[in-house]
Design a protein around this motif. Structure first.
Motif, PDB file in Angstrom:
ATOM      1  N   HIS A 190      80.613   5.462 -13.730  1.00 56.27           N
ATOM      2  CA  HIS A 190      80.906   5.054 -15.097  1.00 56.27           C
ATOM      3  C   HIS A 190      82.373   4.748 -15.366  1.00 56.27           C
ATOM      4  N   SER A 191      83.284   5.486 -14.794  1.00 56.16           N
ATOM      5  CA  SER A 191      84.700   5.340 -15.157  1.00 56.16           C
ATOM      6  C   SER A 191      85.549   5.009 -13.928  1.00 56.16           C
ATOM      7  N   PRO A 192      86.800   4.563 -14.138  1.00 58.25           N
ATOM      8  CA  PRO A 192      87.626   4.118 -13.004  1.00 58.25           C
ATOM      9  C   PRO A 192      88.374   5.217 -12.279  1.00 58.25           C
ATOM     10  N   GLU A 193      88.158   6.479 -12.634  1.00 56.04           N
ATOM     11  CA  GLU A 193      89.009   7.543 -12.097  1.00 56.04           C
ATOM     12  C   GLU A 193      88.871   7.784 -10.600  1.00 56.04           C
ATOM     13  N   LEU A 194      87.825   7.259  -9.973  1.00 54.55           N
ATOM     14  CA  LEU A 194      87.652   7.479  -8.536  1.00 54.55           C
ATOM     15  C   LEU A 194      88.260   6.357  -7.694  1.00 54.55           C
ATOM     16  N   MET A 195      89.045   5.480  -8.300  1.00 54.71           N
ATOM     17  CA  MET A 195      89.608   4.370  -7.530  1.00 54.71           C
ATOM     18  C   MET A 195      90.446   4.834  -6.337  1.00 54.71           C
ATOM     19  N   PRO A 196      91.352   5.809  -6.468  1.00 54.33           N
ATOM     20  CA  PRO A 196      92.110   6.232  -5.276  1.00 54.33           C
ATOM     21  C   PRO A 196      91.196   6.691  -4.147  1.00 54.33           C
ATOM     22  N   GLU A 200      90.390   5.064  -0.240  1.00 48.52           N
ATOM     23  CA  GLU A 200      90.439   5.883   0.972  1.00 48.52           C
ATOM     24  C   GLU A 200      89.139   5.810   1.758  1.00 48.52           C
ATOM     25  N   ARG A 201      88.024   5.583   1.070  1.00 47.10           N
ATOM     26  CA  ARG A 201      86.704   5.590   1.719  1.00 47.10           C
ATOM     27  C   ARG A 201      86.194   4.184   2.026  1.00 47.10           C
ATOM     28  N   SER A 227      91.006   6.374 -22.699  1.00 51.11           N
ATOM     29  CA  SER A 227      90.105   7.523 -22.490  1.00 51.11           C
ATOM     30  C   SER A 227      89.908   7.830 -21.011  1.00 51.11           C
ATOM     31  N   SER A 228      90.865   7.442 -20.191  1.00 53.69           N
ATOM     32  CA  SER A 228      90.798   7.694 -18.750  1.00 53.69           C
ATOM     33  C   SER A 228      91.847   8.721 -18.365  1.00 53.69           C
ATOM     34  N   ARG A 229      91.507   9.586 -17.442  1.00 55.97           N
ATOM     35  CA  ARG A 229      92.465  10.581 -16.965  1.00 55.97           C
ATOM     36  C   ARG A 229      93.601   9.932 -16.182  1.00 55.97           C
ATOM     37  N   LEU A 230      93.419   8.673 -15.785  1.00 54.04           N
ATOM     38  CA  LEU A 230      94.477   7.940 -15.091  1.00 54.04           C
ATOM     39  C   LEU A 230      95.298   7.091 -16.059  1.00 54.04           C
ATOM     40  N   GLY A 231      95.068   7.289 -17.352  1.00 53.23           N
ATOM     41  CA  GLY A 231      95.861   6.584 -18.356  1.00 53.23           C
ATOM     42  C   GLY A 231      95.695   5.079 -18.275  1.00 53.23           C
ATOM     43  N   ARG A 232      96.821   4.373 -18.227  1.00 49.74           N
ATOM     44  CA  ARG A 232      96.808   2.906 -18.205  1.00 49.74           C
ATOM     45  C   ARG A 232      96.915   2.349 -16.789  1.00 49.74           C
ATOM     46  N   HIS A 240      92.652  -5.004  -6.936  1.00 48.17           N
ATOM     47  CA  HIS A 240      92.353  -5.123  -5.509  1.00 48.17           C
ATOM     48  C   HIS A 240      93.381  -4.313  -4.731  1.00 48.17           C
ATOM     49  N   GLU A 241      92.907  -3.260  -4.072  1.00 44.71           N
ATOM     50  CA  GLU A 241      93.770  -2.416  -3.257  1.00 44.71           C
ATOM     51  C   GLU A 241      93.134  -2.239  -1.882  1.00 44.71           C
TER      52      GLU A 241
END
Length: 279
Positions: A190-196, A200-201, A227-232, A240-241
């Motif tokens: 649902h949210s973008p917080e798992l991007m890092p 890695e995976r 409303s994300s724990r990673l802010g902006r 793209h990373e």
């Protein structure tokens, strides 16, 4: 006096645009991404991403949504949660409308969804709404999808718990440990917080929503709140990373309760993503 009138007229125009015009201006954004996990010469795969429906009652915007889905002709539809307006999350009529809308979603390869924020998509209430409507709800599952020309994709659908991201990562790792194919890997969360962690995976495509793109954006400032724990760090659109392509949808609806029911410089959207092999 003239300055005061001008300021009031500008304020009224901004309010009218944010409350009436933009919320009904549903757009379909198009994006092409590539993966070296697709064989050279294989056909493009069309994935339609829908997020943050926040249904209260079916209306103009939902009618636009169905028309856009029909025109997109996707191979797969993926929905990244928040199906109800928070003000109506326990309302039986809202639940009936959710089923009615989702039951009209159709794609040759299937329609798949995950739950959104726990405070919005109450698990005990929202999960049963998917019974018998043709949309497969993924609750911490890894499934194989087959494209029209026979290419295998792997889709991870993960429940989202904002307050326990470490637990979400552990469940993601457990699912990835059972991966058997080498095709493109898609994460629906649902949210973008798992991007890092997705980078890695070596996840190819990560689809989410939750931020609404900020919902209210100001020139030269951007989103006021995500409303994300990673802010902006990840607000909306394409990032793209390394191998990973992240797309954060601005979403379709409003959250409800005390959140503003306006959109300013941030119209609602769905996204048609074309996945192709490297050239």
């Amino acid at each position: 006096l003239c300055a005061n009138i001008v300021v009031q007229l500008l304020a009224f125009a901004a309010l009218y645009r944010g409350a009436i015009v933009e919320p009904r201006r549903l757009e379909m954004t198009r994006l092409t991404v590539t993966s070296d996990r697709l064989p050279a010469g294989s056909s493009p795969i069309r994935i339609l991403h829908v997020s943050d429906l926040h249904i209260e009652r079916l209306g103009v915007r939902e009618g636009q949504l169905l028309e856009l889905i029909k025109s997109a002709a996707p191979d797969f539809i993926l929905i990244s949660g928040d199906y109800v307006n928070t003000s109506n999350r326990e309302d039986p009529l809202t639940h009936q409308h959710v089923r009615e809308l989702l039951g009209q979603f159709a794609a040759p390869g299937g329609v798949f969804g995950v739950l959104g924020s726990p405070g919005v998509d109450l698990h005990s209430i929202i999960a049963p709404l998917f019974d018998g409507i043709g949309v497969r709800l993924l609750r911490d599952e890894l499934v194989e999808l087959t494209s029209p020309d026979g290419q295998v994709l792997q889709l991870v659908g993960l429940d989202c718990f904002h307050r326990n991201l470490a637990g979400d990562v552990l469940r993601l790792d457990a699912l990835l440990a059972g991966r058997t194919e080498d095709g493109p890997l898609i994460l629906l969360y649902h949210s973008p917080e798992l991007m890092p962690q997705a980078v890695e995976r070596n996840i190819d495509l990560y689809l989410c929503g939750h931020t609404h793109g900020g919902q209210v954006r100001l020139p030269f400032v951007g989103a006021l709140l995500t409303s994300s724990r990673l802010g902006r760090r990840y607000v909306m659109g394409h990032y793209h990373e390394e191998r990973t392509h992240l797309y954060i949808s601005r979403g379709v609806g409003f959250e409800g309760l005390g959140a503003p029911r306006v959109r300013f410089l941030c119209p609602p959207e769905i996204t048609l993503i074309t996945l192709e092999p490297h050239r």
